[in-house]
Design a protein around this motif. Sequence first.
Motif, PDB file in Angstrom:
ATOM      1  N   THR A 266       0.837  -1.209   0.000  1.00 54.37           N
ATOM      2  CA  THR A 266       0.000   0.000   0.000  1.00 54.37           C
ATOM      3  C   THR A 266       0.869   1.255   0.000  1.00 54.37           C
ATOM      4  OG1 THR A 266      -1.719  -1.186   1.239  1.00 54.37           O
ATOM      5  CG2 THR A 266      -1.859   1.217   1.200  1.00 54.37           C
ATOM      6  N   GLN A 269       2.560   1.715  -3.391  1.00 51.22           N
ATOM      7  CA  GLN A 269       1.617   2.190  -4.404  1.00 51.22           C
ATOM      8  C   GLN A 269       1.298   3.675  -4.208  1.00 51.22           C
ATOM      9  OE1 GLN A 269       0.544  -0.089  -6.966  1.00 51.22           O
ATOM     10  NE2 GLN A 269       0.193   1.937  -7.817  1.00 51.22           N
ATOM     11  N   PHE A 364      -3.776   1.939  -5.686  1.00 47.75           N
ATOM     12  CA  PHE A 364      -3.558   2.244  -4.265  1.00 47.75           C
ATOM     13  C   PHE A 364      -4.821   1.977  -3.446  1.00 47.75           C
ATOM     14  CE2 PHE A 364      -4.415   5.567  -1.058  1.00 47.75           C
ATOM     15  CZ  PHE A 364      -3.499   5.179  -0.087  1.00 47.75           C
ATOM     16  N   PHE A 367      -5.343  -1.734  -2.961  1.00 47.09           N
ATOM     17  CA  PHE A 367      -4.371  -2.248  -1.998  1.00 47.09           C
ATOM     18  C   PHE A 367      -4.775  -1.853  -0.575  1.00 47.09           C
ATOM     19  CE2 PHE A 367      -0.187  -3.798  -3.812  1.00 47.09           C
ATOM     20  CZ  PHE A 367      -0.011  -4.771  -2.846  1.00 47.09           C
ATOM     21  N   LEU A 368      -5.237  -0.625  -0.412  1.00 49.76           N
ATOM     22  CA  LEU A 368      -5.642  -0.133   0.906  1.00 49.76           C
ATOM     23  C   LEU A 368      -6.852  -0.909   1.438  1.00 49.76           C
ATOM     24  CD1 LEU A 368      -5.130   2.010   3.100  1.00 49.76           C
ATOM     25  CD2 LEU A 368      -6.746   3.500   1.889  1.00 49.76           C
ATOM     26  N   TYR A 371      -5.615  -4.227   2.596  1.00 51.11           N
ATOM     27  CA  TYR A 371      -4.881  -4.099   3.857  1.00 51.11           C
ATOM     28  C   TYR A 371      -5.836  -3.926   5.040  1.00 51.11           C
ATOM     29  CZ  TYR A 371      -1.973  -2.133   7.532  1.00 51.11           C
ATOM     30  OH  TYR A 371      -1.369  -1.886   8.737  1.00 51.11           O
TER      31      TYR A 371
END
Length: 378
Positions: A266, A269, A364, A367-368, A371
């Motif tokens: 994260t 990115q 991003f 990915f966030l 996560y």
Amino acid sequence: MKKSLIALAFGTLGLGIAEFVMMGILPDVAKDLGISIPTAGHFISAYALGVCVGAPVLTLARKYPLKHILLVLVTLIMIGNICAAMAPNYWVLLAARFISGLPHGAYFGVGSIVAEKLADKGKGSEAVSIMIAGMTIANLLPLGTSLSTMLSWRATFLLVGIWGIVILYYIWRWVPHVEGLKDTGFKGQFRFLRTPAPWLILGATALGNGGVFCWYSYINPMLTNVSGFSAESITPLMILAGFGMVVGNLISGRLSDRYTPGKIGTAAQALICIMLLLIFFLSPYKWAAALLMCLCTAGLFAVSSPEQILIIRVSKGGEMLGAACVQVAFNLGNAIGAYAGGLAVSGGYRYPSLAGVPFALIGFTLFLIFYKKYQAKY
């Protein structure tokens, strides 16, 4: 460093040269075969298509020992590149490039699983980053392009074919027998795709990398026409870009074991989003263009080992397919990025980096989300 991981990195080095060298030798190939440069661009597409086809075919090999699969894949690398070196015309080279691409995603998939299994406890991401290091070194050392300039473009593919013999030997010698994966059946290989987690990773891979390749596909004209570098400066600048890839990959692998792959992926990115935006504004300044290029390519490969390790963890029952699919997503991102960047070029060579920002931002975001929602489970 374990010899087994070095042997795996030898394989990604060969794959890296085979994949990326065509972009630098297209004019030579086109002239020798009597075709246009756009037509020669089909050889890049043929390789990417081979990557996409080779990944799902890997499910048919699920019952075999992982080391044996690696040896077969390396043999395919050799055959494809030796055939490319001897290709007498467009169609034979097109077929050879397709064959060369078949083992690419599969090798990364199987190699990642083997690297994680051979890693010391808590060092899985670092082990995968060492395997990926061969790919980054292929970009650091422009050996293929240099050979094409000094001898012939055929010498480059012949080199990769001969290098395959070295890979075969050291995988046979240094990689120990690794217990195969549990056979979940053909349908079981695809069952992991029913959950959102792998789609978030694959989406982040395709769109995040796509954002970088919007800009990187047109890096040469940007550096010369916008930043004001001379044509002679491009080779050392590309080496600098390769240096960023090597450092970003290795640091990311180590940090992923310490702080979790999701967090590092994260953060990397997010770095890419910022760098692409800064490149748009600061590329007219030589020092800024060179520095930001290095940082952005570092970010590109800083997400690689987190993506590779995470997809293995979220694809239980279909680990080989999942790990290979990351490479499919990577190549899909390359194609999307190059196309979108090409549309933006009409505004000037600064604009491909700006066109890449939305792609990188979506990567991003995905990915966030992973996560926040799924990292704790893996």
